[in-house]
Design an enzyme around this catalytic site. Structure first.
Site, PDB file in Angstrom:
ATOM      1  N   LYS A  62       0.857  -1.184   0.000  1.00 46.50           N
ATOM      2  CA  LYS A  62       0.000   0.000   0.000  1.00 46.50           C
ATOM      3  C   LYS A  62       0.894   1.235   0.000  1.00 46.50           C
ATOM      4  CE  LYS A  62      -4.008   1.847   2.554  1.00 46.50           C
ATOM      5  NZ  LYS A  62      -4.880   1.621   3.731  1.00 46.50           N
ATOM      6  N   SER A 107      -9.748   1.493   2.541  1.00 46.24           N
ATOM      7  CA  SER A 107      -8.858   2.268   1.713  1.00 46.24           C
ATOM      8  C   SER A 107      -7.762   1.454   1.033  1.00 46.24           C
ATOM      9  CB  SER A 107      -8.220   3.380   2.544  1.00 46.24           C
ATOM     10  OG  SER A 107      -7.356   2.823   3.523  1.00 46.24           O
ATOM     11  N   SER A 157      -9.937  -0.813   6.815  1.00 54.02           N
ATOM     12  CA  SER A 157      -9.314  -0.615   5.500  1.00 54.02           C
ATOM     13  C   SER A 157      -8.523  -1.793   4.954  1.00 54.02           C
ATOM     14  CB  SER A 157      -8.422   0.627   5.518  1.00 54.02           C
ATOM     15  OG  SER A 157      -9.204   1.793   5.436  1.00 54.02           O
TER      16      SER A 157
END
Lengths: 491, 111
Positions: free
Chosen positions: A74, A149, A173
């Site tokens: 990420k 996310s 997330s």
């Protein structure tokens, strides 16, 4: 092929790390134009790392449990000398001067970083539509969001761009996009995985964890990244739990509680619950019931457990997380790194920079958090939310006196259409209603793919447990993985 | 300009006015157009209305939890260690002068 199968093939010499990396880079080149999982593909670096592993193997040197396994990171995890954007204009072009601890640990385990994945800006969102670089699409249906996310990481695993990825989970997330993309997502116990080098969103909630196609891969990744780190003052200073060795032990005798507040409409909960969170779809609840039956069939005992404050979690979270974010994001002032939009004086420069650098959702959360912390409102909102957090900790502690793990849905619905919820922030926030309790309590939780909804899209069920119960959670997750109805997996 | 305290009514519904939104924006070092402020005021009000369940709770006897674990102060040994390279850090800064971060004037008239 799973991450562990790839590592075994590389270590046995059946496949080279170079060939494994090439296969994944090819897949990315072929399909990521359509999916948009990556902000940056590190093809040259990945090839060089794979070559290093192959030559270490040729010399008979140890290469680690994840030797040659491609991983996606990420893009809020710092990588030395490699752009780390948080999908924000604010950090475009920033090259961190150090690696996150998890990145160092994955490399030490032999994993090969293939790229940095898209996210909602600064990890604020539930659909990966808040990225400054465009949305990521769900590999199961590209008209749908991948969740967020960590949507880029979940989509990368679902599209088989990498068998493993790291995400971060502040209110769901990791677990929510894992559920929507039909993959496994683990949010570890707060403090079990070092956050050194994770760009901060809400520091009392943030936790890094694995996203993987299988429970065993998630367990292996967790084992590689967990454990004490002196560089993170919130890191738990005790030996890490080993999870892979006990993974196949099953759930015979395990006490499982169906969390009533998240399961309105469940056949087991009927009549037992007080108030429950609204909006969890019937097809999702049906999967939770099937999962409970599967655990029961494997020898677990099932009861219904109540934690009434769970329904307050969403409200408490959307006061606490923005409050912490408003403080954490004060560092983006145009002075030390990232964007600067100049002005005649420093205060105007700060305003110009922040106004130009942050996207709409990040500004909204900073505004909400600043308001919640401002004079006259602190006690009414933030102060009360912190007391709700105490209530939740007490109620979940009481629940875990009676059961070993709690079961519920990960998300209220399957993946929704792009644009469906962008106009109404509150509607978007409701996606996190099932995942937030584990963040507020600091407990671990895992989402496991468990068949599909009426629309054919993946459904995830969630297992939650007390602090440091990862070995038990993953064992139960492995049982669910075996019992899962067909459909909804990685593709 | 500081907003007068009177603009902060203890409105139970949590509604935020444009003036309040403008005040919060100043605290947060953000700038918005008037129509953006109106939209934000409405959106934040909706979130705070949802939080009315929390606001309405009587939890005065419950102590707050700000963190999942009891926090202890963590200190390392007091010895000199290498830190990040200054030049590598400064290379990421928007403006640098003589080995330091350079910023526009913080006091007085602009040059």
């Amino acid at each position: 092929m799973s991450a562990l199968a790839l590592a075994a093939a590389v270590k046995s010499g059946e496949r080279s790390a170079a060939a494994v990396v090439e296969e994944h880079l090819d897949r990315i080149a072929e399909r990521d134009g359509e999916i948009g999982a990556f902000n940056l593909v590190l093809a040259a670096e990945a090839r060089a790392d794979a070559a290093r592993i192959d030559s270490a193997l040729a010399r008979g040197e140890p290469v680690g449990p994840l030797a040659g396994v491609p991983v996606a990171l990420k893009d809020n995890l710092c990588t030395r000398g490699v752009p780390t954007t948080c999908s924000s204009r604010m950090l475009e072009g920033w090259h961190p001067p150090y690696d996150a601890t998890v990145v160092q640990r994955l490399r030490a385990a032999g994993a090969v970083v293939v790229g940095k994945t898209n996210l909602d800006e600064f990890a604020m969102g539930s659909s990966t539509e808040n990225s400054a670089f465009g949305p990521t699409r769900n590999p199961h249906d590209t008209s749908r969001v991948p969740g967020g996310s960590s949507g880029g990481s979940a989509a990368a695993v679902a599209a088989r761009f990498a068998p493993l990825a790291l995400g971060s989970d502040t209110g769901g997330s990791i677990r929510q996009p894992a559920a929507l993309c039909g993959v496994v997502g683990l949010k570890p116990t707060y403090g079990r995985v070092s956050r050194y080098g994770l760009v901060a969103f809400a520091s009392s909630l943030d936790q890094i964890g694995p996203i993987a196609a299988t429970v065993a891969d998630a367990a292996a990744c967790y084992e590689a990244i967990s454990g004490h780190d002196p560089l993170d003052s919130t890191s738990i200073d005790s030996p890490r739990e080993l999870v892979t060795a006990s993974l196949e032990r099953g759930v015979d005798g395990l006490r499982v509680g169906v969390l009533a507040e998240l399961c309105a409409g469940s056949t087991r909960v009927e009549g037992a619950a007080g108030s429950a969170v609204e909006g969890v779809a019937a097809d999702v609840i049906a999967r939770v019931d099937t999962a409970a039956a599967a655990l029961e069939a494997a020898g677990a005992s099932i009861s219904v457990v109540s934690a009434p404050s769970a329904v307050l979690g969403l409200s408490a979270y959307y006061l606490i997380a923005p409050a912490e974010a408003s403080s954490n994001l004060a560092r983006y002032d145009g002075v030390r790194y990232g964007l600067r939009v100049d002005a005649a004086n420093a205060a105007e420069m700060n305003v110009n920079t922040r106004t130009a650098g942050f996207g709409a959702e990040v500004k909204r959360r900073i505004m909400l958090g600043t308001y919640a912390l401002s004079a006259g409102y602190y006690d009414a909102f933030y102060g009360k939310a912190l007391r709700v957090r105490t209530l939740m900790r007490r109620e979940f502690a009481a629940a875990y006196a009676d059961v070993d793990v709690l079961l519920g849905p990960t998300t209220p619905t399957t993946a929704f259409e792009l644009g469906a919820k962008t106009a109404d922030p509150l509607l978007m926030y409701l996606n996190d209603v099932c995942t937030i309790p584990a963040n507020l309590t600091g407990h671990p939780a895992v989402s496991v793919p468990f068949g599909s909804g009426d629309d054919g899209l993946p459904v995830g069920v969630q297992l939650m447990g007390p602090a440091l119960s990862e070995p038990i959670l993953l064992r139960a997750a492995a049982v669910l993985e075996q019992a899962a109805p067909s459909g909804g997996g990685a593709r | 300009m500081l907003l007068e305290r009177a603009a902060y009514p203890s409105d139970v519904s949590g509604r935020i006015t444009r003036a309040e939104a403008a005040h919060v924006a100043r605290l947060a070092r953000l700038r918005f157009r008037d129509e953006e402020l109106d939209e934000l005021a409405a959106q934040l009000s909706a979130v705070l209305d949802h939080a009315a369940d929390v606001e309405a709770l009587d939890v005065t006897d419950i102590e707050p939890t700000s963190h999942p674990h009891p926090l202890v102060n963590v200190m390392r040994a007091d010895e000199v260690r290498a830190s990040l390279e200054r030049d590598e850090v400064l290379a990421q800064a928007p403006s640098v002068d003589s080995g330091q971060f350079r910023v526009p004037p913080i006091l007085g008239e602009a040059p």
